[in-house]
Design a protein around this motif. Structure first.
Motif, PDB file in Angstrom:
ATOM      1  N   ILE A 150      55.934  46.206  38.662  1.00  0.00           N
ATOM      2  CA  ILE A 150      56.007  44.713  39.345  1.00  0.00           C
ATOM      3  C   ILE A 150      55.994  43.672  38.028  1.00  0.00           C
ATOM      4  O   ILE A 150      55.025  45.006  37.008  1.00  0.00           O
ATOM      5  CB  ILE A 150      54.562  44.311  40.170  1.00  0.00           C
ATOM      6  CG1 ILE A 150      54.143  44.771  41.169  1.00  0.00           C
ATOM      7  CG2 ILE A 150      55.246  42.770  40.663  1.00  0.00           C
ATOM      8  CD1 ILE A 150      53.085  44.597  41.820  1.00  0.00           C
ATOM      9  N   SER A 151      56.693  43.426  38.185  1.00  0.00           N
ATOM     10  CA  SER A 151      57.291  42.923  36.407  1.00  0.00           C
ATOM     11  C   SER A 151      56.027  41.807  36.467  1.00  0.00           C
ATOM     12  O   SER A 151      56.934  40.682  36.657  1.00  0.00           O
ATOM     13  CB  SER A 151      58.763  42.212  36.821  1.00  0.00           C
ATOM     14  OG  SER A 151      59.003  41.645  37.864  1.00  0.00           O
ATOM     15  N   TYR A 152      55.114  41.686  36.136  1.00  0.00           N
ATOM     16  CA  TYR A 152      54.471  40.772  35.673  1.00  0.00           C
ATOM     17  C   TYR A 152      54.420  41.152  33.912  1.00  0.00           C
ATOM     18  O   TYR A 152      54.123  41.766  33.694  1.00  0.00           O
ATOM     19  CB  TYR A 152      52.971  40.681  36.705  1.00  0.00           C
ATOM     20  CG  TYR A 152      53.017  40.797  37.851  1.00  0.00           C
ATOM     21  CD1 TYR A 152      53.158  39.267  38.333  1.00  0.00           C
ATOM     22  CD2 TYR A 152      51.906  41.301  38.773  1.00  0.00           C
ATOM     23  CE1 TYR A 152      52.520  38.946  39.949  1.00  0.00           C
ATOM     24  CE2 TYR A 152      51.853  41.136  40.221  1.00  0.00           C
ATOM     25  CZ  TYR A 152      52.309  39.968  40.702  1.00  0.00           C
ATOM     26  OH  TYR A 152      52.217  39.393  42.216  1.00  0.00           O
ATOM     27  N   TYR A 153      54.243  39.396  33.867  1.00  0.00           N
ATOM     28  CA  TYR A 153      53.585  39.207  32.301  1.00  0.00           C
ATOM     29  C   TYR A 153      53.003  39.608  31.737  1.00  0.00           C
ATOM     30  O   TYR A 153      52.218  40.344  30.792  1.00  0.00           O
ATOM     31  CB  TYR A 153      54.588  38.076  31.577  1.00  0.00           C
ATOM     32  CG  TYR A 153      54.130  37.259  30.963  1.00  0.00           C
ATOM     33  CD1 TYR A 153      54.763  38.391  29.096  1.00  0.00           C
ATOM     34  CD2 TYR A 153      53.035  35.876  30.667  1.00  0.00           C
ATOM     35  CE1 TYR A 153      53.742  37.283  28.496  1.00  0.00           C
ATOM     36  CE2 TYR A 153      53.334  35.624  29.406  1.00  0.00           C
ATOM     37  CZ  TYR A 153      53.992  36.431  28.056  1.00  0.00           C
ATOM     38  OH  TYR A 153      53.125  35.934  27.300  1.00  0.00           O
ATOM     39  N   PHE A 178      45.579  34.168  37.805  1.00  0.00           N
ATOM     40  CA  PHE A 178      47.352  33.709  38.230  1.00  0.00           C
ATOM     41  C   PHE A 178      47.697  34.943  37.473  1.00  0.00           C
ATOM     42  O   PHE A 178      47.540  34.906  36.412  1.00  0.00           O
ATOM     43  CB  PHE A 178      47.511  32.725  37.750  1.00  0.00           C
ATOM     44  CG  PHE A 178      48.816  31.823  37.299  1.00  0.00           C
ATOM     45  CD1 PHE A 178      49.284  31.456  39.111  1.00  0.00           C
ATOM     46  CD2 PHE A 178      49.368  32.322  36.515  1.00  0.00           C
ATOM     47  CE1 PHE A 178      50.760  30.950  38.629  1.00  0.00           C
ATOM     48  CE2 PHE A 178      51.002  30.937  36.738  1.00  0.00           C
ATOM     49  CZ  PHE A 178      51.415  31.664  37.557  1.00  0.00           C
ATOM     50  N   MET A 179      49.035  35.742  37.721  1.00  0.00           N
ATOM     51  CA  MET A 179      50.004  36.344  38.115  1.00  0.00           C
ATOM     52  C   MET A 179      51.415  35.862  36.956  1.00  0.00           C
ATOM     53  O   MET A 179      51.839  35.925  38.327  1.00  0.00           O
ATOM     54  CB  MET A 179      50.278  37.645  38.608  1.00  0.00           C
ATOM     55  CG  MET A 179      48.751  38.078  39.844  1.00  0.00           C
ATOM     56  SD  MET A 179      47.222  38.579  38.420  1.00  0.00           S
ATOM     57  CE  MET A 179      48.894  40.534  38.348  1.00  0.00           C
ATOM     58  N   ALA A 180      50.883  35.224  35.720  1.00  0.00           N
ATOM     59  CA  ALA A 180      52.724  34.605  35.332  1.00  0.00           C
ATOM     60  C   ALA A 180      53.979  36.134  35.294  1.00  0.00           C
ATOM     61  O   ALA A 180      52.787  37.496  34.961  1.00  0.00           O
ATOM     62  CB  ALA A 180      52.680  34.225  34.325  1.00  0.00           C
ATOM     63  N   ARG A 181      54.822  35.367  36.002  1.00  0.00           N
ATOM     64  CA  ARG A 181      55.780  36.859  35.957  1.00  0.00           C
ATOM     65  C   ARG A 181      56.719  37.023  34.732  1.00  0.00           C
ATOM     66  O   ARG A 181      57.211  37.471  33.743  1.00  0.00           O
ATOM     67  CB  ARG A 181      57.393  36.066  36.835  1.00  0.00           C
ATOM     68  CG  ARG A 181      56.927  37.060  38.542  1.00  0.00           C
ATOM     69  CD  ARG A 181      57.605  37.188  39.045  1.00  0.00           C
ATOM     70  NE  ARG A 181      57.234  37.088  40.646  1.00  0.00           N
ATOM     71  CZ  ARG A 181      56.363  38.469  41.051  1.00  0.00           C
ATOM     72  NH1 ARG A 181      56.894  39.816  40.184  1.00  0.00           N
ATOM     73  NH2 ARG A 181      56.517  38.945  42.234  1.00  0.00           N
ATOM     74  N   ASN A 182      56.395  35.261  33.343  1.00  0.00           N
ATOM     75  CA  ASN A 182      56.389  35.306  32.374  1.00  0.00           C
ATOM     76  C   ASN A 182      56.393  33.893  31.675  1.00  0.00           C
ATOM     77  O   ASN A 182      55.654  33.930  32.324  1.00  0.00           O
ATOM     78  CB  ASN A 182      58.967  35.681  32.644  1.00  0.00           C
ATOM     79  CG  ASN A 182      59.167  33.886  33.295  1.00  0.00           C
ATOM     80  OD1 ASN A 182      58.060  33.456  33.691  1.00  0.00           O
ATOM     81  ND2 ASN A 182      60.023  34.613  34.057  1.00  0.00           N
ATOM     82  N   GLU A 183      56.451  34.602  30.171  1.00  0.00           N
ATOM     83  CA  GLU A 183      55.875  33.168  29.638  1.00  0.00           C
ATOM     84  C   GLU A 183      56.435  32.418  29.965  1.00  0.00           C
ATOM     85  O   GLU A 183      55.147  30.736  30.723  1.00  0.00           O
ATOM     86  CB  GLU A 183      56.362  33.188  27.944  1.00  0.00           C
ATOM     87  CG  GLU A 183      55.530  33.624  27.419  1.00  0.00           C
ATOM     88  CD  GLU A 183      56.007  34.189  25.922  1.00  0.00           C
ATOM     89  OE1 GLU A 183      55.813  33.389  24.617  1.00  0.00           O
ATOM     90  OE2 GLU A 183      56.528  34.739  25.803  1.00  0.00           O
ATOM     91  N   TRP A 184      57.544  31.640  30.947  1.00  0.00           N
ATOM     92  CA  TRP A 184      58.048  30.593  31.007  1.00  0.00           C
ATOM     93  C   TRP A 184      57.857  30.147  32.201  1.00  0.00           C
ATOM     94  O   TRP A 184      56.664  29.181  32.280  1.00  0.00           O
ATOM     95  CB  TRP A 184      59.496  30.648  31.187  1.00  0.00           C
ATOM     96  CG  TRP A 184      60.050  29.515  32.122  1.00  0.00           C
ATOM     97  CD1 TRP A 184      60.491  28.694  31.189  1.00  0.00           C
ATOM     98  CD2 TRP A 184      59.987  28.470  33.220  1.00  0.00           C
ATOM     99  NE1 TRP A 184      61.091  27.120  31.949  1.00  0.00           N
ATOM    100  CE2 TRP A 184      60.790  27.248  33.193  1.00  0.00           C
ATOM    101  CE3 TRP A 184      59.544  29.364  34.515  1.00  0.00           C
ATOM    102  CZ2 TRP A 184      60.688  26.841  33.898  1.00  0.00           C
ATOM    103  CZ3 TRP A 184      60.123  28.252  35.399  1.00  0.00           C
ATOM    104  CH2 TRP A 184      60.743  27.290  35.026  1.00  0.00           C
ATOM    105  N   THR A 185      56.698  30.931  33.411  1.00  0.00           N
ATOM    106  CA  THR A 185      56.199  30.661  34.127  1.00  0.00           C
ATOM    107  C   THR A 185      54.623  30.238  33.737  1.00  0.00           C
ATOM    108  O   THR A 185      54.281  29.015  34.397  1.00  0.00           O
ATOM    109  CB  THR A 185      55.900  31.953  35.735  1.00  0.00           C
ATOM    110  OG1 THR A 185      56.347  33.086  35.147  1.00  0.00           O
ATOM    111  CG2 THR A 185      55.671  31.759  36.762  1.00  0.00           C
ATOM    112  N   LEU A 186      54.252  30.413  33.199  1.00  0.00           N
ATOM    113  CA  LEU A 186      52.797  30.086  32.871  1.00  0.00           C
ATOM    114  C   LEU A 186      52.835  28.268  31.676  1.00  0.00           C
ATOM    115  O   LEU A 186      52.474  27.917  32.312  1.00  0.00           O
ATOM    116  CB  LEU A 186      52.698  31.450  31.827  1.00  0.00           C
ATOM    117  CG  LEU A 186      50.981  30.728  30.546  1.00  0.00           C
ATOM    118  CD1 LEU A 186      49.811  30.133  31.834  1.00  0.00           C
ATOM    119  CD2 LEU A 186      50.200  31.491  29.800  1.00  0.00           C
TER     120      LEU A 186
END
Ligand code: G4P
Length: 537
Positions: free
Chosen positions: A462-465, A499-507
């Protein structure tokens, strides 16, 4: 009792792989008289060749149990080195071990300077204000200029430095180090296997022409300039600032050549803290309290099907630990007695009759312990400060045999209690997401679930960051956030939302959209925030 505490120095050696941690550990044991020749201890080093074969790595880990804690006496002190795995896939083990030490020695390779793992380890030390001594290693190789290294350490590790020794030349020009305090010059004589009597020269006045006779005019003049500059730029060394984790004394040397180690060790035992008080959810515990308390920071499971035992490593925080006495396991509300608490040293195990604050005992365990468990003489306490850190690789656990669902559930819970990986549950559907710091753990889990629990599984990436724990004083907002972001929310082993962030941007975007919510990279945060989180559930 006070004396037993005062004389203990419990610490860890940390470094980016290959900087020289294993070599330094061994040389310290050599100085401590714990081993007689170099090469006698197979430390917790996982060989590079074994990186793709986890059974091989487990074998190495078997060796490493023996070196989990290496104790020796030196100059009236009792030194306990807590070994940490060098392999990056086991970084989480290292982070947990750092919760059980009172200080660290950080090894930096003078050729490579500050590396990725050095930075991560320092972040963990900074969280707990752990005092750090820096050893710049491999001065016999053509490395960076010492000024450059100190500057890089200050900037990228965010800690102030104060050199206590200063190198004369580097690489093929390396002649030795000058001790800025004792004003002694130590000549570099490479010796890989034995500790030799270092040849010292006391130089009261660096202007003395005798210096030129020994190291040559050019090197002597350079040393004079360097020392003048250092005395001008740096404040005198302040032990208090070191103990607060704010200032790191720096030594230069060559571990493989036994050079600079004695000075490091002599200073270490003198300035490093003796066992420190530790926080519990209820109150701080001081080492000199009469009653025994301790916590489990590491669990080692034996993969050999004939020896299914596990060893839980317990750091003693206060009082005296005694063999065969009943102690209170606070999470299970249960009394336990240990008939063969063990200490390990240089591949030898021995049963310990008693142990003191700062010591670590290995407790044979049949499944009673989880990482972070507390033992006391009856008081209900729970030690804090063993946080989980966000994993970096996430995969969904797929059950390959629906008939064995219960076994899989039990297995994955127990393995995550041991600290092999972290488990996050996403609802609806009870989706199990396993998070680790390395690919190897997935192989270990798959293998162990099948071998030990008879449950077949596979993993789907799963592509979580990263995973972030979060808190806010505004409980309604928290509830609303959890509902709005449901598809990104999972629950950790303690049923806290993550909270599972998909990338830095989501966070970044949730940070901007929800300024009242704080996102945490580790699972432990200020207790008042934590309360607000719990009551929000
Ligand atoms: P680590 O535990 O931090 O991963 O490092 P380790 O001590 O295994 O050292 C990594 C390599 O660096 C080893 O070489 C070791 O011999 C070498 N080394 C350690 N200290 C010094 C030093 O002061 N000077 C120099 N020149 N080399 C040093 P290797 O070839 O990877 O392993 P080995 O075959 O020597 O065991």
């Amino acid at each position: 009792m006070g004396n037993e505490i005062e004389k203990r120095r419990t610490f860890g050696i940390i470094s980016h792989p290959d900087a020289g941690k294993t070599t330094l550990t061994e040389k310290l044991l050599l100085y401590g008289g714990a081993i007689q020749t170099a090469g006698a201890v197979k430390s917790n080093k996982i060989r590079k060749t074994a990186t793709s074969d986890f059974m091989e790595i487990e074998k190495q880990r078997g060796i490493s149990v023996a070196t989990s804690v290496m104790g020796f006496d030196y100059d009236g002190y009792k030194v306990n080195i807590l070994d940490t795995p060098g392999h990056k896939d086991f970084a989480e083990d290292t982070y947990r071990t750092l919760t059980a030490v009172d200080s660290v020695i950080l090894v930096i390779d003078c050729v490579k300077g500050v590396e990725e793992q050095t930075r991560k380890l320092m972040d963990v030390c900074r969280l707990r204000h752990t005092p750090v001594i820096i050893f710049i290693n491999k001065m016999d190789r053509e490395g960076h200029d010492p000024y450059y290294l100190l500057d890089e350490i200050e900037k990228s590790l965010n800690i102030h430095t104060r050199p206590l020794t200063w190198p004369i030349g580097i690489g093929s020009d390396f002649q030795g180090v000058y001790n800025l305090f004792s004003k002694q010059l130590q000549f570099y004589l490479p010796n890989k296997t034995r500790i030799s009597d270092d040849i010292d020269l006391y130089i009261e006045n660096l202007g003395d022409s005798e210096l030129d006779n020994h190291i040559g005019e050019t090197a002597a003049n350079k040393l004079r300039d360097d020392v003048e500059l250092i005395e001008h730029v740096y404040e005198p060394f302040d032990t208090g600032l070191y103990k607060e984790g704010y200032l790191a004394p720096v030594f230069f040397g060559s571990a493989i050549n036994n050079f600079g180690i004695k000075e490091l060790l002599d200073t270490f035992v003198r300035i490093a803290p003796s066992p420190l008080p530790r926080a519990t959810e209820q109150r701080p515990v001081n080492p000199d309290e009469k009653e025994f308390t301790g916590f489990v920071f590491k669990i080692h499971a034996n993969l050999d099907p004939n020896h299914r035992d596990r060893i839980a490593f317990c750091r003693i925080v206060s009082g005296k630990f005694e063999r065969n006495k009943f102690y209170y396991h606070t999470r299970l509300d249960k009394k336990l007695r240990f008939s063969s608490p063990t200490s390990f040293m240089a591949n030898e195990q021995s049963v310990v009759e008693e142990a003191y604050p700062g010591d670590v005992v290995g407790l044979y365990d049949t499944g009673n312990f989880k990482i972070g468990d507390t033992l006391t003489e009856g008081e209900l306490l729970q030690f804090k400060g063993i946080p989980s850190f966000s994993p970096e690789i996430f995969k969904e656990l797929i059950n390959n045999d629906p008939m064995k669902t219960k076994r899989l559930e039990k297995g994955i819970r127990q393995l995550t209690d041991e600290g092999v990986a972290q488990l996050f549950i996403r609802q609806p559907g009870n989706v199990k997401i396993v998070g680790t710091l390395g690919e190897l753990q997935f192989e270990v889990i798959q293998f162990r679930l099948l071998q030990e629990y008879g449950a077949a599984c596979s993993f789907q990436p799963i592509s979580y960051y990263k995973a972030f724990w979060f808190t806010s004083a505004n409980k309604n907002l928290l509830k609303q956030f959890i509902i709005t972001k449901a598809q990104h929310i999972t629950w950790d082993k303690d049923e806290r939302p993550v909270f599972m962030a998909r990338n830095e941007w989501t966070l970044k975007s949730v940070n901007e959209d929800y300024p009242e919510i704080k996102f945490h990279y580790t699972s432990e945060f200020e207790s008042d925030q934590r309360k607000s989180l719990v009551s929000a559930d």
